[in-house]
Design an enzyme around this catalytic site. Structure first.
Site, PDB file in Angstrom:
ATOM      1  CD  GLU A  93       3.025  -0.825   3.235  1.00 50.19           C
ATOM      2  OE1 GLU A  93       3.562   0.294   3.385  1.00 50.19           O
ATOM      3  OE2 GLU A  93       1.832  -1.053   3.433  1.00 50.19           O
ATOM      4  CE  LYS A 147       1.804  -5.234  18.695  1.00 45.21           C
ATOM      5  NZ  LYS A 147       0.903  -4.077  18.708  1.00 45.21           N
ATOM      6  CD  GLU A 158       5.647   8.069   5.737  1.00 45.24           C
ATOM      7  OE1 GLU A 158       6.243   7.513   6.663  1.00 45.24           O
ATOM      8  OE2 GLU A 158       4.778   7.510   5.070  1.00 45.24           O
ATOM      9  CB  CYS A 168       2.926   4.089   3.744  1.00 47.56           C
ATOM     10  SG  CYS A 168       2.665   3.467   5.378  1.00 47.56           S
TER      11      CYS A 168
HETATM   12  C1  SIN Z   1      -0.538   2.580   3.428  1.00 43.86           C
HETATM   13  O1  SIN Z   1      -0.093   3.425   2.708  1.00 43.86           O
HETATM   14  O2  SIN Z   1      -0.334   2.627   4.619  1.00 43.86           O
HETATM   15  C2  SIN Z   1      -1.382   1.499   2.798  1.00 43.86           C
HETATM   16  C3  SIN Z   1      -2.038   2.110   1.655  1.00 43.86           C
HETATM   17  C4  SIN Z   1      -2.911   1.292   0.808  1.00 43.86           C
HETATM   18  O3  SIN Z   1      -3.171   0.111   0.976  1.00 43.86           O
HETATM   19  O4  SIN Z   1      -3.375   1.911  -0.117  1.00 43.86           O
END
Ligand code: SIN
Length: 490
Positions: free
Chosen positions: A260, A182, A392, A294
């Site tokens: 993650e 999803k 963030e 992220c």
């Molecule tokens: C992420 O930070 O959302 C993924 C970043 C990446 O794969 O470099």
């Protein structure tokens, strides 16, 4: 902007379940909008629990045959999928830019990046080894073998609509798992196109199922996967709040999770750094995808002796970034994903300025360009009291903090519940070793701003989650170890 594709059939509006493209069971749809203009690109299925259940049924039905395939056969299918992704780069990038807003050149880069995980795990499929344990008793043989976990639910964010889902599906399929996927509400079209290419590559019906859903319906659909004990693993990229929800709610069936989650990455520039290289590294790490990653540096700590010089060099580079719609070949920063995102950026910058930060460049919405544009921004004199320090920002904002000593930089960097990425620049080898070890992060960029690679383990510590993606470690998350103890051999 009209979406013109070489292969119109890659723009899918339905779910892929058991090899069939179908509407949501209740026939509901929702609109996917272009963040540059707010215009509607497509109406897609708004899936519910019933669709999630149908996807799990299909994945369950396909599971035995898929795990029985030879690893080499699974690898061949993944290789064909990789070739099709690469061959359809232009269309995939066009769909992605349209629904996510990233400049076309960056979207093409993401297609290559996502495809690299498929190629990597195609190879890894043939290297799933077990162990023969040195004999402990006469007449007994002990072995450890690796088996696929079972059905995997892959739930992905909007910031990398192709790479995030590719790097979950590819290892799952390589391991012999079947998948229900999803993508994020805002960006389902790239994932659906990717599923169409997987089908074309010969991924059998039910092995990969993909459904789209709006936020509220999506929570219900995912809820069905959380409660279903046939789903043995959830892999999720997104916010820490949702990651915690998934961990809580999946406890009832004790699923394996890979999470993650959010980051709040520090980027340290020591007095002894090569400042030009540090600026290049920061530009790559901070402004990739408009700061919506992220792993973006969120707090930039600059040692007092080089603070003014670094701030000046950085502000000049950031002020020159070209903000434009994805279709402009010169574009370096596109629109942010939606109104909520741009409001957050604005709130963070206003809060910082009200508490004493100085805007060196940017610092405002670009409303004349469209609803979701924000000027790339550098803030000096950031302090711990500001929102930019503890949340963030997820946008093109670089707050600079001044520090005096190495110990202070490490303490400030680690002073967060998060621990995904951390970066630092120094030319002192002993410091390089000390700081690499002291930083509480799953990924460290040492004199480097571009850290992601299919060959490297990506993932966090602390509230940035657990599990790793990419590399040989990324496959382990989709495998369970079975110990077979055979007696009667004497
Ligand atoms: C992420 O930070 O959302 C993924 C970043 C990446 O794969 O470099």
């Amino acid at each position: 902007m009209e979406l013109k594709l070489k292969r119109e059939e890659l723009l899918r509006r339905q779910n892929l379940i058991g090899g069939e493209w179908t509407d949501a069971v209740n026939g509901a749809h929702y609109s996917v909008a272009n963040p540059a203009t707010g215009g509607i690109i497509a109406e897609v299925a708004n899936s519910t629990k019933a669709d999630a259940r149908a996807a799990t049924d299909a994945a369950a039905k396909a599971a035995d045959a898929w795990r029985e395939r030879l690893p080499r056969e699974r690898a061949e299918i993944l290789k064909r999928w990789h070739a099709l992704i690469v061959a359809n780069t232009d269309d995939l990038a066009a769909i992605m830019s349209m629904e996510q807003g990233k400049p076309l050149a960056e979207a093409k880069g993401e297609v290559a990046y996502g495809a690299s995980y498929v190629a990597w795990f195609a190879d890894e499929a043939t290297r799933i080894y077990g162990d023969l344990i040195p004999q402990q008793q006469r007449g007994k043989q002990m072995r450890a073998i690796r088996e696929p976990m079972g059905i995997v639910a892959a739930i992905t964010p909007w910031n990398f609509p192709l790479a995030m889902i590719a790097r979950k599906i590819a290892p799952a399929l390589a391991a012999g798992c079947t998948v229900v996927g999803k993508p994020a509400e805002d960006t389902p079209l790239t994932a659906l196109a990717l599923a169409a290419l997987a089908q074309e590559a010969g991924v059998p019906p039910g092995v990969l199922n993909m459904l789209s859903a709006s936020r509220d319906q999506g929570i219900e659909a995912v809820g069905d996967w959380l409660a279903d004990d046939r789903v043995r693993k959830i892999t999720f990229t997104g916010s820490t709040a949702v990651g915690k929800y998934l961990a809580r709610e999946s406890a009832g069936t004790l699923k394996k999770l890979s999470l993650e989650l959010g980051g709040n990455a520090p980027f340290i520039v020591f007095d002894d750094a090569d400042l030009d290289a540090a600026v290049v590294g920061l530009m790559a790490a901070k402004f990739r995808n408009g700061g919506q990653t992220c792993v973006c540096p969120n707090r930039i700590y600059v040692q007092a002796g080089v603070f003014d010089k670094f701030a000046e060099l950085l502000a000049a580079r950031v002020g020159a970034l070209k903000v434009a719609p994805a279709t402009d070949p010169q574009a370096q920063i596109g629109p942010m994903i939606n109104a909520k995102a741009i409001d957050k950026i604005d709130r963070h910058v206003n809060d910082a300025v009200s508490k004493g930060a100085k805007v060196l460049t940017g610092g405002k919405r670009l409303t004349e360009m469209g609803p979701n544009y924000y000027a790339p921004t550098v803030l000096a004199h950031a302090t711990n009291e500001m929102l930019v320090t503890c949340e963030e920002t997820f946008g093109p904002v670089a707050p600079l903090y001044r520090f005096e000593s190495e110990e202070e930089a490490i303490r400030l960097s680690n002073d967060t519940p998060f621990g995904l990425a951390a970066y630092f620049y120094t030319q002192d080898m002993r410091r390089a070793e000390r700081v690499s070890r002291a930083l509480q992060a799953g990924v460290v960029g040492l004199n480097e701003g571009a850290v992601a690679s299919e060959a490297a383990p990506f993932g966090g510590v602390k509230e940035s989650g657990y599990g790793r993606e990419g590399s040989k470690y990324g496959l382990e998350d989709y495998l369970s170890i079975k110990y077979i103890c055979q007696g009667g051999l004497d």
